[in-house]
Design a protein around this motif. Sequence first.
Motif, PDB file in Angstrom:
ATOM      1  N   ILE A  93       0.846  -1.207   0.000  1.00 30.72           N
ATOM      2  CA  ILE A  93       0.000   0.000   0.000  1.00 30.72           C
ATOM      3  C   ILE A  93       0.874   1.248   0.000  1.00 30.72           C
ATOM      4  N   ARG A  94       1.900   1.261   0.843  1.00 30.13           N
ATOM      5  CA  ARG A  94       2.791   2.442   0.917  1.00 30.13           C
ATOM      6  C   ARG A  94       3.535   2.657  -0.406  1.00 30.13           C
ATOM      7  N   ALA A 100       1.773   6.826  -6.609  1.00 29.92           N
ATOM      8  CA  ALA A 100       0.666   7.744  -6.913  1.00 29.92           C
ATOM      9  C   ALA A 100       1.104   9.186  -6.702  1.00 29.92           C
ATOM     10  N   ASN A 101       1.860   9.432  -5.645  1.00 31.20           N
ATOM     11  CA  ASN A 101       2.363  10.792  -5.400  1.00 31.20           C
ATOM     12  C   ASN A 101       3.350  11.215  -6.483  1.00 31.20           C
ATOM     13  N   GLN A 102       4.180  10.305  -6.934  1.00 30.62           N
ATOM     14  CA  GLN A 102       5.178  10.625  -7.963  1.00 30.62           C
ATOM     15  C   GLN A 102       4.532  10.908  -9.318  1.00 30.62           C
ATOM     16  N   ILE A 113      -7.386   4.826  -3.829  1.00 29.22           N
ATOM     17  CA  ILE A 113      -6.423   3.722  -3.886  1.00 29.22           C
ATOM     18  C   ILE A 113      -6.076   3.248  -2.476  1.00 29.22           C
ATOM     19  N   ILE A 114      -5.851   4.191  -1.558  1.00 24.85           N
ATOM     20  CA  ILE A 114      -5.563   3.814  -0.163  1.00 24.85           C
ATOM     21  C   ILE A 114      -6.743   3.050   0.423  1.00 24.85           C
ATOM     22  N   GLY A 115      -7.946   3.525   0.138  1.00 23.97           N
ATOM     23  CA  GLY A 115      -9.153   2.851   0.645  1.00 23.97           C
ATOM     24  C   GLY A 115      -9.249   1.417   0.159  1.00 23.97           C
ATOM     25  N   TYR A 116      -8.998   1.224  -1.151  1.00 23.97           N
ATOM     26  CA  TYR A 116      -8.997  -0.138  -1.687  1.00 23.97           C
ATOM     27  C   TYR A 116      -7.933  -0.991  -1.015  1.00 23.97           C
ATOM     28  N   GLY A 117      -6.742  -0.418  -0.875  1.00 26.14           N
ATOM     29  CA  GLY A 117      -5.645  -1.174  -0.260  1.00 26.14           C
ATOM     30  C   GLY A 117      -5.976  -1.594   1.162  1.00 26.14           C
TER      31      GLY A 117
END
Length: 132
Positions: A93-94, A100-102, A113-117
Amino acid sequence: MNPMDEVNRRLQKDMQERREVIDQIIENKRKAEQVQIEQRDYLKEISADMKGLSEVIELVRRNNEINERTFQLVLEVFTVITADSPEQANDIIRNTLDKANQTNEDWGTIQTIIGYGKMLGKLTFPDSGLFD
């Protein structure tokens, strides 16, 4: 009736018919010129629309690239279910979040995406407490 009167009458009639023919030719020419002007205006509009169309195509292409990147991130976060431990799932996830940030994903996409993870982590390791 005087023969000259008849000649004059015929000449006047002939001249009137010729004026009508000339007037018709002038009107036809005016209409043809008007059609040419309208066609030229339509072509200008089409040309302007085509310029805008290339911008739309470029925006669609960019959007497709963004959607493809987002899709790849979602696929990557789904690999959480293959993790051997909650810690490994959390690392997935991290790492996905870092990518995603990049790629400059918007905040709403990152949250999704975090929610899915986290949901997948919780389903895969329900007792870990790491994804609460």
